[in-house]
Design a protein around this motif. Structure first.
Motif, mmCIF file in Angstrom:
data_model
loop_
_atom_site.group_PDB
_atom_site.id
_atom_site.type_symbol
_atom_site.label_atom_id
_atom_site.label_comp_id
_atom_site.label_asym_id
_atom_site.label_seq_id
_atom_site.Cartn_x
_atom_site.Cartn_y
_atom_site.Cartn_z
ATOM 1 N N LEU A 15 0.854 -1.188 0.000
ATOM 2 C CA LEU A 15 0.000 0.000 0.000
ATOM 3 C C LEU A 15 0.890 1.238 0.000
ATOM 4 C CD1 LEU A 15 -2.644 -0.958 2.744
ATOM 5 C CD2 LEU A 15 -2.754 -1.392 0.276
ATOM 6 N N SER A 16 0.688 2.110 -0.988
ATOM 7 C CA SER A 16 1.447 3.362 -1.070
ATOM 8 C C SER A 16 0.509 4.462 -1.550
ATOM 9 C CB SER A 16 2.613 3.249 -2.054
ATOM 10 O OG SER A 16 3.556 2.306 -1.634
ATOM 11 N N ALA A 17 0.675 5.647 -0.976
ATOM 12 C CA ALA A 17 -0.114 6.788 -1.430
ATOM 13 C C ALA A 17 0.226 7.091 -2.884
ATOM 14 C CB ALA A 17 0.182 8.003 -0.550
ATOM 15 N N GLY A 18 -0.820 7.327 -3.688
ATOM 16 C CA GLY A 18 -0.620 7.627 -5.101
ATOM 17 C C GLY A 18 -0.542 6.407 -5.987
ATOM 18 N N ALA A 19 -0.733 5.218 -5.406
ATOM 19 C CA ALA A 19 -0.660 3.984 -6.195
ATOM 20 C C ALA A 19 -1.868 3.107 -5.911
ATOM 21 C CB ALA A 19 0.622 3.210 -5.877
ATOM 22 N N ILE A 20 -2.222 2.265 -6.868
ATOM 23 C CA ILE A 20 -3.278 1.281 -6.664
ATOM 24 C C ILE A 20 -2.733 0.178 -5.756
ATOM 25 C CG2 ILE A 20 -4.723 -0.456 -7.815
ATOM 26 C CD1 ILE A 20 -4.591 1.324 -10.334
ATOM 27 N N PRO A 21 -3.487 -0.292 -4.759
ATOM 28 C CA PRO A 21 -3.015 -1.403 -3.921
ATOM 29 C C PRO A 21 -2.607 -2.605 -4.779
ATOM 30 C CG PRO A 21 -5.007 -0.461 -2.997
ATOM 31 C CD PRO A 21 -4.818 0.189 -4.336
ATOM 32 N N SER A 22 -1.526 -3.259 -4.381
ATOM 33 C CA SER A 22 -1.008 -4.353 -5.198
ATOM 34 C C SER A 22 -0.585 -5.534 -4.336
ATOM 35 C CB SER A 22 0.166 -3.883 -6.061
ATOM 36 O OG SER A 22 1.204 -3.380 -5.241
ATOM 37 N N ILE A 23 -0.526 -6.701 -4.971
ATOM 38 C CA ILE A 23 -0.147 -7.946 -4.290
ATOM 39 C C ILE A 23 0.939 -8.630 -5.117
ATOM 40 C CG2 ILE A 23 -0.951 -10.282 -3.734
ATOM 41 C CD1 ILE A 23 -3.619 -9.076 -2.911
ATOM 42 N N ARG A 24 1.970 -9.109 -4.428
ATOM 43 C CA ARG A 24 3.013 -9.871 -5.101
ATOM 44 C C ARG A 24 2.596 -11.342 -5.127
ATOM 45 N NH1 ARG A 24 8.227 -8.996 -6.359
ATOM 46 N NH2 ARG A 24 8.268 -7.044 -5.165
ATOM 47 N N VAL A 25 2.469 -11.875 -6.332
ATOM 48 C CA VAL A 25 2.105 -13.287 -6.521
ATOM 49 C C VAL A 25 3.195 -13.938 -7.366
ATOM 50 C CG1 VAL A 25 0.377 -14.892 -7.380
ATOM 51 C CG2 VAL A 25 -0.344 -12.691 -6.438
#
Length: 350
Positions: A15-25
């Motif tokens: 989670l980072s401000a200015g970015a879409i939430p992401s998951i490492r798969v």
């Protein structure tokens, strides 16, 4: 989002401000179907799961490692930090149960080294390639098969161990001790047989670990290094130049095993599989470390001796068995020419 992390069988949530939430798969970042996060949204979400003490620690130090349990979902190892004057957050799921050796792909010799009474065992590799899980499996094996007093120093505690045939006392940095170095300075008074250091980070923790391994204790720890032989240089280089000859001598005598690992994407696309390399104690290994010639051991790995096994050997085995694709193995090869030669011998080179 933590629930999605588990349902996707991912490794990390970012989670980072200015970015879409992401998951490492499987070592690749995938975006969630959510809007870009605003700074206030990230701060509100993360501060809601922190204790007052954790908030104060983060405000003072500008970063924080902590564990978080979500009822009915699981336990997570978390890191909180600042970037561009806003908050960023990473969470990694920690399984409630330590996986089996078969599930992890751990070779039998690692268990045998874990039953030694004295010396240093290092689990190495880059971030996100399963070092903590392998270390937890080794602690669980010792807990089950030895009658010992095990003391761990972790930041944070990830896997929680029940007392089996051994006692397992787990100390968390920031909660049970101020730092790795502080916890290790007092550890000899706690009568340990086995000392587990979540991460060998600095001069002080490495120095005490070497002393402990020399004085009748089994010491286990993780270290960030590119490969097994690089771990030796990483340890020696953490000391001032005038101390390095002494440290090489200490390390030569106390080192039992460096187990370096990588996680590769399976050929069928479902999950990851372990590739490893091994540098175990022997006369030639001790002499090379003592004389500052650890780099020469990489060449010896191609001689196929028992104490020195290159990651290329295990990569070739996995490609030949159809567990990973050749293109994936190439990404992690130490010597591509040697890998191709091994594949030709196995009849798997295309």
């Amino acid at each position: 989002m933590l629930t999605v992390l588990l349902s996707w069988k991912g490794q990390d949530l970012h989670l980072s401000a200015g970015a879409i939430p992401s998951i490492r798969v499987d070592n690749e970042i995938r975006r969630l179907n959510l809007p870009v996060l605003k700074p206030a949204e990230v701060e509100q979400m993360i501060y809601a799961i922190l204790t007052p003490e954790q908030r104060r620690a983060f405000q003072e130090n500008l970063e924080l490692d902590f564990a978080f349990s979500l009822h009915g979902v699981g336990r997570f190892r978390c890191n909180l930090y600042r970037q561009r004057n806003s908050i960023a957050f990473t969470a990694r799921h920690v399984s409630e149960q330590v996986p089996s050796a078969a599930d992890l792909g751990i070779p039998d010799f690692l268990h045998d080294f874990g039953l030694k009474n004295q010396g240093l065992i290092l689990i190495t590799g880059p971030n996100g390639h399963g070092k903590s899980t392998t270390l937890a499996w080794l602690v669980d094996a010792i807990n089950r098969d030895r009658r010992a007093n095990i003391i761990t120093i972790e930041d944070p505690v990830e896997f929680t161990h029940r007392h089996k045939n051994s006692n397992v006392n787990q100390r968390e940095v920031g909660t049970d001790t101020l730092s790795f170095a502080d916890g290790l300075r007092h550890i000899f008074r706690q009568n340990p047989d086995v000392i587990v250091i979540g991460e060998l980070r600095d001069y002080a923790s490495i120095s005490i670990a070497l002393t402990a391994a020399e004085t009748g204790h089994l010491v286990l720890g993780t270290l960030h290094s590119l490969n097994a032989t690089a771990a030796v240089d990483r340890i020696v280089d953490s000391f001032p130049a005038n101390q390095q000859p002494q440290i090489r001598a200490q390390l030569a005598e106390s080192l039992l095993l460096v187990f370096s690992q990588r996680l590769l994407k399976r050929a069928n696309g479902s999950g990851r599989v372990l590739a490893w390399e091994k540098m175990a104690t022997s006369l030639r290994v001790r002499n090379a470390i003592r004389e500052g010639k650890a780099h020469q051991l990489r060449g010896m790995m191609q001689a196929n001796v028992d104490e020195l096994v290159s990651i290329d050997w295990t990569l070739a085995d996995m490609v030949a068995a159809g567990k990973v694709k050749y293109e994936e193995a190439v990404k992690f090869a130490d010597n591509l020419t040697y890998l191709n030669e091994l594949l030709k011998v196995r009849g798997a080179f295309k």
